[in-house]
Every structure is written in structure tokens, then in C-alpha cells.
Design a protein around this motif. Structure first.
Motif, PDB file in Angstrom:
ATOM      1  N   ASP A  89       0.855  -1.182   0.000  1.00  0.00           N
ATOM      2  CA  ASP A  89       0.000   0.000   0.000  1.00  0.00           C
ATOM      3  C   ASP A  89       0.893   1.235   0.000  1.00  0.00           C
ATOM      4  N   ARG A  90       0.276   2.391  -0.067  1.00  0.00           N
ATOM      5  CA  ARG A  90       1.030   3.639  -0.237  1.00  0.00           C
ATOM      6  C   ARG A  90       1.941   3.957   0.933  1.00  0.00           C
ATOM      7  N   SER A  91       1.757   3.286   2.066  1.00  0.00           N
ATOM      8  CA  SER A  91       2.602   3.556   3.230  1.00  0.00           C
ATOM      9  C   SER A  91       3.939   2.816   3.170  1.00  0.00           C
ATOM     10  N   ARG A  94       8.464   2.012  -2.300  1.00  0.00           N
ATOM     11  CA  ARG A  94       8.315   1.719  -3.722  1.00  0.00           C
ATOM     12  C   ARG A  94       9.616   2.185  -4.374  1.00  0.00           C
ATOM     13  N   THR A 228       1.778   5.529 -10.053  1.00  0.00           N
ATOM     14  CA  THR A 228       1.370   5.802  -8.673  1.00  0.00           C
ATOM     15  C   THR A 228      -0.132   5.694  -8.473  1.00  0.00           C
ATOM     16  N   VAL A 245      -5.852   2.551  -4.340  1.00  0.00           N
ATOM     17  CA  VAL A 245      -4.688   1.772  -4.752  1.00  0.00           C
ATOM     18  C   VAL A 245      -4.746   1.599  -6.262  1.00  0.00           C
TER      19      VAL A 245
END
Length: 329
Positions: A89-91, A94, A228, A245
């Protein structure tokens, strides 16, 4: 007379340039998986998954998304925790990288790692060890979902009669750029779409389409695999909200939208309640009961139900199949 001939020559030149541009666009946009498979880059782009030593120094799952950019060049992202919707997830980190195919070999280099890619296995080496990721091909859990009792079947691969300007391709898919003849209020909508293979295209030029609910609210369709996930990328509500997401799969893989839509409410010609939408992209909720404050650009202004559904072309040949909805009002 000379001025007339000069103007005619300019007009013919413009028409010729437009024809060449259209021919090039058609050549660079591939909608047939068998044709795309002739490009060796097609078999390298995709998703990879493994488990072991992470670049962050711990042990766990690691995902990677490799994006073709044409002529043996790739952009890639290593995702700590797994693939989107399945651990990442975005947390979580990447980590960007690049890959290059040369003389039949693919080399990889990125933020804190390097490696190789061969026979569907991505091998990454970093300061904390080595990990191998195998190529995976994910499918939506709602792919091929059958219309339930009471559903309105809009497209089953046999006829495009439910749409204005409908074209059925030889493989039984529906070409984008169509509007339903029938109008609807609240409903649950299921549809499947397939993005074109366009490795050299960028941004909004890369397999662009859109699902316009109520002919005015766009759920973006775009080859934004590995990006993204913004409001103008796949799953985004254009100029309203990015998806929670980015669940976009690689091009030429069938994907699904399952959408619950409630139209705006009007009383005496005045809007008294905004439209609402819940979107599942490839089975994952990316918008949950989202309120839509107004129409998105590209189609009609807001208005009371019932209204049609539009599948936008936007200069590309995105295709659709298995389209049905269950009315709720």
C-alpha cells in the motif's frame, strides 16, 4: 489561380500528414495479444512476486512491476510487502529502477539493488542479500461474472445492438466509443476491459478510454500499470479523487470494474443530493461510497436520471466485453 492552387496544396499536405499520423498511431497501438507476443518486451513486462531478504533489511514479501517503454527498455518498481492489493500500500516503500534488454539478456539496476531477469525470474541483489521473484499473471476474481436474474445484458459478445455506434470485433469484444441506447438510474454495473499494447506511448496517450456513468461522471480507463495511481490514471475519478490503490494490470490482460452507482437527486429542477459511487477494480475497492460533487470534463453536464452510459474512445482502441447491470430503483 495560383493562390487557389497553393491553398489546395496546403490542404492536401495537411490531409496527408493526418493520414500518416493515423497510420502510425494504428501501427503503434496493438489490440491483438498474438501480435503483441511477437515483441520480446511483451514477455518481460509484468508482475513479479517473491519472498526473502528485503532491501530494507528485513525478511518478507517483495513485489515488482516491470513496465515496457519500447526497444528493450523498461521502467520498474520494487514494492516492499507484495503487489498492489496483495500486501503493498502507499505507506510502504516503492523503489524505482530500470531494466535493459540487450543481446537476449535483461539487466536490472535500481534504488539500492541490481540484478537480472531471465526465464520469468527476476533476481535482485542488494546489501542485505538476494531474492528471486517469479513472474505472475493475476486475474480479477470477478472476471467472467455471469449476469444474475433481473440483470440488463448490454453486451455478451454477440451483438452491439444495445449501443449507438457499436462495433463488434472478430474476437467478440466491443470497440470503445459507444453510448447505451437505454437510460438508467441507480444500478450495479459489471464490465470488463482490455488495454492496448503501446510501449512507446506515455501518459494520456497510452490506451486512453473512460467509463462515463450517467454520461457525465468518468471512471478513467488508461494503461497506468506500475504508476502511482492518480485521478487521471486508471481507476481515478477525473479531477475528483485518485484510486485508493492502483490496481491496473498490464496491457492486454482482461480487467474488471464492478461499480455501484447512485444518481444525483433533483427536486423541482434543483439538485438536492450528489451522486455516489463505489468502485471495485479487479476485485479491490478503490472508491468506497464516494460523493461526486459535479460532472467531470468530456461529456454532458449533470442532470436527473435516467441517463445513458458512455464508453469513451479518446483516440485509442480500448475494447470491452461482458457488460451487464442490475437496476436498483
Amino acid at each position: 489561380m495560383k493562390r487557389h492552387l497553393f491553398g489546395l496544396a496546403i490542404a492536401l499536405l495537411v490531409v496527408g500528414c493526418l493520414a500518416v499520423a493515423e497510420e502510425r498511431r494504428a501501427r503503434d497501438e496493438i489490440i491483438d495479444p498474438e501480435v503483441a507476443a511477437q515483441d520480446p518486451d511483451f514477455h518481460i513486462q509484468g508482475e513479479y512476486l517473491g519472498e526473502g531478504a528485503l532491501p530494507t533489511g528485513s525478511e518478507g514479501k517483495l513485489g515488482a512491476q516491470v513496465i515496457a517503454r519500447g526497444d528493450g527498455k523498461f521502467e520498474m518498481y520494487v514494492l516492499v510487502g507484495g503487489l498492489p492489493g496483495e500486501g503493498w500500500d502507499r505507506s510502504k516503500p516503492r523503489l524505482r529502477g530500470e531494466a535493459t534488454r540487450q543481446d537476449g539478456e535483461v539487466s536490472v539496476r535500481g534504488e539500492g539493488y541490481e540484478g537480472t531477469l531471465a526465464d520469468g525470474v527476476l533476481t535482485l541483489k542488494h546489501g542485505h542479500g538476494e531474492v528471486k521473484l517469479k513472474r505472475v499473471e493475476r486475474k480479477s476474481p470477478t472476471l467472467g461474472a455471469k449476469p444474475p436474474e433481473g440483470a440488463v445484458v448490454l453486451f455478451d459478445g454477440k451483438s452491439a445492438d444495445a449501443f449507438d455506434n457499436g462495433t463488434v470485433l472478430p474476437d467478440g469484444s466491443l470497440l470503445s466509443g459507444v453510448t447505451t441506447k437505454q437510460k438508467f438510474g441507480a444500478y450495479h454495473l459489471h464490465l470488463e476491459f482490455r488495454l492496448s499494447w503501446m510501449p512507446k506511448a506515455l501518459g494520456q496517450a497510452r490506451s486512453n478510454s473512460g467509463v462515463y456513468l450517467h454520461d457525465c461522471y468518468e471512471v478513467q480507463v488508461l494503461d497506468s500499470f506500475g504508476l502511482t495511481g492518480e485521478d487521471n490514471e486508471c481507476g481515478g475519478i477525473y479531477r475528483v479523487k485518485a484510486p485508493d490503490v492502483n490496481m491496473c494490470l498490464p496491457p492486454l490482460v482482461w480487467q474488471t470494474y464492478d461499480i455501484d452507482f447512485t444518481p444525483p437527486k433533483y427536486e423541482d429542477g434543483k439538485k438536492v443530493a450528489n451522486a455516489r459511487i463505489t468502485v471495485r477494480h479487479n476485485g479491490v475497492v478503490i472508491h468506497d461510497n464516494l460523493e461526486l460533487p459535479g460532472a467531470t470534463p468530456g461529456r454532458q453536464p449533470e442532470g436527473p436520471a435516467p441517463r445513458p452510459i458512455h464508453l469513451q474512445a479518446h483516440g485509442n482502441r480500448v475494447v470491452y466485453r461482458n457488460i451487464w447491470l442490475v437496476p436498483k430503483d
